[in-house]
Scaffold this motif. Structure first.
Motif, PDB file in Angstrom:
ATOM      1  N   SER A  22      31.420  36.871  58.977  1.00 22.11           N
ATOM      2  CA  SER A  22      31.334  37.071  60.422  1.00 22.11           C
ATOM      3  C   SER A  22      32.110  38.299  60.869  1.00 22.11           C
ATOM      4  N   ASN A  23      33.150  38.686  60.075  1.00 22.38           N
ATOM      5  CA  ASN A  23      33.947  39.853  60.459  1.00 22.38           C
ATOM      6  C   ASN A  23      33.566  41.092  59.632  1.00 22.38           C
ATOM      7  N   TYR A  24      32.321  41.096  59.157  1.00 23.45           N
ATOM      8  CA  TYR A  24      31.831  42.217  58.349  1.00 23.45           C
ATOM      9  C   TYR A  24      31.873  43.509  59.145  1.00 23.45           C
ATOM     10  N   ARG A  25      32.266  44.598  58.479  1.00 21.05           N
ATOM     11  CA  ARG A  25      32.347  45.893  59.141  1.00 21.05           C
ATOM     12  C   ARG A  25      31.866  46.968  58.179  1.00 21.05           C
ATOM     13  N   GLU A  26      31.031  47.864  58.692  1.00 19.71           N
ATOM     14  CA  GLU A  26      30.567  48.974  57.876  1.00 19.71           C
ATOM     15  C   GLU A  26      31.740  49.866  57.493  1.00 19.71           C
ATOM     16  N   LEU A  27      31.751  50.361  56.242  1.00 15.73           N
ATOM     17  CA  LEU A  27      32.830  51.234  55.785  1.00 15.73           C
ATOM     18  C   LEU A  27      32.939  52.484  56.645  1.00 15.73           C
ATOM     19  N   ARG A  28      31.804  52.984  57.085  1.00 14.23           N
ATOM     20  CA  ARG A  28      31.840  54.219  57.876  1.00 14.23           C
ATOM     21  C   ARG A  28      32.442  54.012  59.258  1.00 14.23           C
ATOM     22  N   ASP A  29      32.634  52.734  59.645  1.00 11.67           N
ATOM     23  CA  ASP A  29      33.211  52.439  60.955  1.00 11.67           C
ATOM     24  C   ASP A  29      34.709  52.165  60.885  1.00 11.67           C
ATOM     25  N   ALA A  30      35.302  52.227  59.681  1.00 16.29           N
ATOM     26  CA  ALA A  30      36.708  51.838  59.519  1.00 16.29           C
ATOM     27  C   ALA A  30      37.574  53.013  59.098  1.00 16.29           C
ATOM     28  N   ALA A  31      38.801  53.017  59.620  1.00 17.25           N
ATOM     29  CA  ALA A  31      39.847  53.940  59.157  1.00 17.25           C
ATOM     30  C   ALA A  31      40.926  53.081  58.517  1.00 17.25           C
ATOM     31  N   PHE A  32      41.089  53.213  57.215  1.00 12.84           N
ATOM     32  CA  PHE A  32      42.016  52.359  56.490  1.00 12.84           C
ATOM     33  C   PHE A  32      43.429  52.945  56.558  1.00 12.84           C
ATOM     34  N   ILE A  33      44.387  52.118  56.983  1.00 13.67           N
ATOM     35  CA  ILE A  33      45.783  52.544  57.102  1.00 13.67           C
ATOM     36  C   ILE A  33      46.469  52.313  55.764  1.00 13.67           C
ATOM     37  N   ALA A  34      46.969  53.390  55.149  1.00 16.12           N
ATOM     38  CA  ALA A  34      47.650  53.283  53.850  1.00 16.12           C
ATOM     39  C   ALA A  34      49.162  53.199  54.008  1.00 16.12           C
ATOM     40  N   GLY A  35      49.703  53.931  54.967  1.00  8.29           N
ATOM     41  CA  GLY A  35      51.153  53.933  55.164  1.00  8.29           C
ATOM     42  C   GLY A  35      51.509  53.884  56.637  1.00  8.29           C
ATOM     43  N   ILE A  36      52.638  53.231  56.949  1.00  5.21           N
ATOM     44  CA  ILE A  36      53.120  53.130  58.325  1.00  5.21           C
ATOM     45  C   ILE A  36      54.558  53.623  58.373  1.00  5.21           C
ATOM     46  N   GLY A  37      54.840  54.553  59.260  1.00  9.52           N
ATOM     47  CA  GLY A  37      56.203  54.998  59.518  1.00  9.52           C
ATOM     48  C   GLY A  37      56.635  54.547  60.904  1.00  9.52           C
ATOM     49  N   ILE A  38      57.837  53.990  61.012  1.00  9.76           N
ATOM     50  CA  ILE A  38      58.332  53.508  62.301  1.00  9.76           C
ATOM     51  C   ILE A  38      59.664  54.179  62.598  1.00  9.76           C
ATOM     52  N   ASP A  39      59.754  54.857  63.741  1.00 10.28           N
ATOM     53  CA  ASP A  39      60.959  55.592  64.123  1.00 10.28           C
ATOM     54  C   ASP A  39      61.399  55.210  65.534  1.00 10.28           C
ATOM     55  N   TRP A  40      62.656  55.519  65.841  1.00  5.56           N
ATOM     56  CA  TRP A  40      63.210  55.288  67.171  1.00  5.56           C
ATOM     57  C   TRP A  40      63.561  56.632  67.791  1.00  5.56           C
ATOM     58  N   LEU A  41      62.924  56.938  68.919  1.00  4.14           N
ATOM     59  CA  LEU A  41      63.185  58.171  69.646  1.00  4.14           C
ATOM     60  C   LEU A  41      64.252  57.881  70.695  1.00  4.14           C
ATOM     61  N   LYS A  42      65.487  58.184  70.346  1.00  2.00           N
ATOM     62  CA  LYS A  42      66.622  57.813  71.195  1.00  2.00           C
ATOM     63  C   LYS A  42      66.541  58.447  72.577  1.00  2.00           C
ATOM     64  N   GLU A  43      66.165  59.721  72.628  1.00  2.00           N
ATOM     65  CA  GLU A  43      66.134  60.418  73.918  1.00  2.00           C
ATOM     66  C   GLU A  43      65.075  59.848  74.853  1.00  2.00           C
ATOM     67  N   LYS A  44      64.013  59.285  74.297  1.00  2.00           N
ATOM     68  CA  LYS A  44      62.941  58.698  75.094  1.00  2.00           C
ATOM     69  C   LYS A  44      63.037  57.176  75.198  1.00  2.00           C
ATOM     70  N   GLN A  45      63.919  56.585  74.369  1.00  2.00           N
ATOM     71  CA  GLN A  45      64.001  55.126  74.304  1.00  2.00           C
ATOM     72  C   GLN A  45      62.619  54.530  74.007  1.00  2.00           C
ATOM     73  N   ARG A  46      61.968  55.119  73.020  1.00  2.00           N
ATOM     74  CA  ARG A  46      60.636  54.676  72.632  1.00  2.00           C
ATOM     75  C   ARG A  46      60.540  54.573  71.113  1.00  2.00           C
ATOM     76  N   TYR A  47      59.660  53.689  70.658  1.00  2.00           N
ATOM     77  CA  TYR A  47      59.301  53.638  69.248  1.00  2.00           C
ATOM     78  C   TYR A  47      58.199  54.662  68.999  1.00  2.00           C
ATOM     79  N   GLN A  48      58.270  55.305  67.836  1.00  2.00           N
ATOM     80  CA  GLN A  48      57.186  56.174  67.403  1.00  2.00           C
ATOM     81  C   GLN A  48      56.617  55.604  66.115  1.00  2.00           C
ATOM     82  N   ILE A  49      55.330  55.436  66.095  1.00  2.00           N
ATOM     83  CA  ILE A  49      54.680  54.918  64.891  1.00  2.00           C
ATOM     84  C   ILE A  49      53.769  56.002  64.329  1.00  2.00           C
TER      85      ILE A  49
END
Length: 392
Positions: A22-49
Motif C-alpha cells: 500500500s505504501n509502494y513508491r516509484e524509485l524515480r519519485d524518491a530521494a534517499f537520505i544517506a546521512g543526516i547532520g544536526i547543528d545548533w546555530l547559537k546566533e539564530k537559536q535554531r537547529y540546522q539540519i
C-alpha cells in the motif's frame, strides 16, 4: 463445494499478493537520505539540519541535483528550524522528490550542539519516528559542524560510505572508535548507571591531490557524555579501554619495546573481561580481570622468541600495555565524573540493595572509586615465522 471454496480462497490470496504494498513508491519519485547532520546555530537559536541525499539516476546520467556537490546523483540539502522536525520539514521545500529515511547510514552531531544541548532531546525525534531505523551509527563532528563533515566529498566514493568504512575499519583493526548506534545512546541516556560514548570525526586538510575540495575526514577519539552533554574526549589508546571492558576487541596491535630503540608488534586476537563492583564504606570497589590472547606479527629485534624468558617478557609487557590503556581510560572518565563503562549497571545487577542507596548520585560516587585491574596475556603463536630473519 469444498474444492470450489479452496479455489476461490487461493485466488483472493494470490490477488492480494500481486497487488503490491500500500505504501509502494516509484524509485524515480524518491530521494534517499544517506546521512543526516544536526547543528545548533547559537546566533539564530535554531537547529540546522543537513541531508546528504541521493536519488537513482537514469543509466548513463552523471548529473547531480540539489543545492550541493557530490558524487553523481547526490546532493546536500540544508534547512533551519526551532525544532529538528521543523528543520527537516523546511528542507522539503528544496526537495523535488519525496525524502525517504529508510536508508540513513550515519548521523553527525555538531560539536556546539553536543556541548550545549542535551542528547536526550536530540534523540527524542529518532525514537518517535518509525521511519528512521534505531541501529544507525552516530558520530560527533569534533571541532566542527555536521554540515562541514557531510560537505567533504572523497575522490572515489560516497561521503557517507567513506565515513562508515572508516568507523568499521578502526573498530575491527584497532579496537578504537567503536560505532555507537542510536538505540544504544537512547538506552544509556535512560540509565542511571551508564553514560554513552560517541566517536568523533574531524575535518582535516587532504593530502590526496585528486580530492575535489582539498579536505578529508578523520576519526578522532571517543566523546565522553555526561547527563546528555559532551564533556570530554578519550584520545588515542585510552579509547581502547571501552573495547577491552565491553569485550568488543576483534583485533588490535601493541608495540612492545624490545631494545633501546626497536619495537616488536603483538597482535591481540581475543580478549575477555570480568568485572565485579561492590560498595565498601561508601566507596565503590571495582575489580577487573582481563584475559587476552595474541600472536607475534612483527619482530624488529634480534631476540630468541622461543626462549622462555623472552616469551614471558613480551607477554608481561603486553599485559602492562593493556592495563595502562584501561587505567588511563577509567581515570579520564573519573575526572569527568561520567561512568561511561557501565560500572553502575554492574553494581545494580550484582548488589541491587547497594545500588539503590547510590543511584541518584552515582557519577559523583564513581569518581571516587577504587579500581583494581588484573591483566593476563598469552602469546599463542608467531605467525608464519618463529625466529627473526636474519638471525645471527
Amino acid at each position: 463445494m469444498k474444492r470450489k471454496f479452496v479455489f476461490i480462497l487461493s485466488f483472493f490470496i494470490t490477488a492480494c499478493l500481486l497487488a503490491g504494498c500500500s505504501n509502494y513508491r516509484e524509485l524515480r519519485d524518491a530521494a534517499f537520505i544517506a546521512g543526516i547532520g544536526i547543528d545548533w546555530l547559537k546566533e539564530k537559536q535554531r537547529y540546522q539540519i543537513t541531508f546528504q541525499a541521493f536519488s537513482p539516476s537514469p543509466a548513463g546520467s552523471s548529473s547531480s541535483s540539489g543545492s550541493g556537490s557530490g558524487p553523481p546523483g547526490s546532493a546536500l540539502f540544508m534547512a533551519e528550524g526551532r525544532t529538528i522536525s521543523e528543520a527537516a520539514r523546511q528542507a522539503s521545500k528544496k526537495f523535488s522528490r519525496m525524502p525517504d529515511y529508510s536508508h540513513v547510514r550515519i548521523v553527525i552531531i555538531g560539536d556546539d550542539l553536543a556541548k550545549s544541548e542535551s542528547l536526550n532531546f536530540i534523540f527524542d525525534v529518532f525514537e518517535r519516528d518509525a521511519n528512521i531505523r534505531a541501529n544507525i551509527p552516530v558520530l560527533i563532528a569534533r571541532g566542527t559542524s555536521g554540515k562541514e563533515v557531510l560537505s567533504v566529498i572523497p575522490a572515489t566514493e560516497h561521503p557517507v560510505e567513506s565515513i562508515n568504512g572508516k568507523v568499521k575499519n578502526s573498530a575491527k583493526m584497532q579496537g578504537e572508535n567503536q560505532a555507537t548506534e542510536v538505540y544504544q545512546i537512547i538506552n544509556q541516556l535512560s540509565s542511571k548507571g551508564s553514560e554513552p560514548t560517541i566517536g568523533g570525526i574531524s575535518v582535516v586538510a587532504s593530502k590526496d591531490p585528486s580530492s575535489p575540495n582539498k579536505k578529508a575526514t578523520k576519526l578522532s577519539g571517543m566523546g565522553i557524555i555526561k547527563e546528555g552533554k559532551l564533556v570530554g574526549w578519550l584520545d588515542g589508546t585510552k579509547s581502547k579501554s571501552i573495547s577491552f571492558l565491553n569485550n568488543q576487541i576483534i583485533q588490535t596491535n601493541e608495540s612492545i619495546r624490545c631494545d633501546s630503540h626497536q619495537y616488536t608488534s603483538v597482535r591481540i586476537t581475543d580478549s575477555r573481561s570480568k568485572i565485579k563492583v561492590r560498595m565498601n564504606s561508601g566507596r565503590p570497589e571495582i575489580v577487573i580481570h582481563v584475559n587476552a590472547l595474541g600472536v607475534l606479527d612483527e619482530m624488529l629485534c634480534n631476540r630468541k622468541i622461543m626462549d622462555y624468558d623472552v616469551l614471558h617478557e613480551y607477554e608481561q609487557k603486553t599485559s602492562n600495555n593493556i592495563l595502562s590503556h584501561i587505567r588511563d581510560g577509567i581515570n579520564q572518565a573519573k575526572s569527568q565524573k561520567s561512568d561511561i563503562f557501565g560500572f553502575g549497571d554492574i553494581l545494580h545487577r550484582q548488589h541491587p540493595e547497594q545500588w539503590k542507596k547510590n543511584e541518584n548520585r552515582w557519577n559523583d560516587v564513581f569518581s571516587k572509586s577504587k579500581v583494581s585491574i588484573h591483566v593476563n596475556f598469552n602469546l599463542h603463536g608467531t605467525s608464519m615465522r618463529i625466529e627473526p630473519y636474519p638471525y645471527k
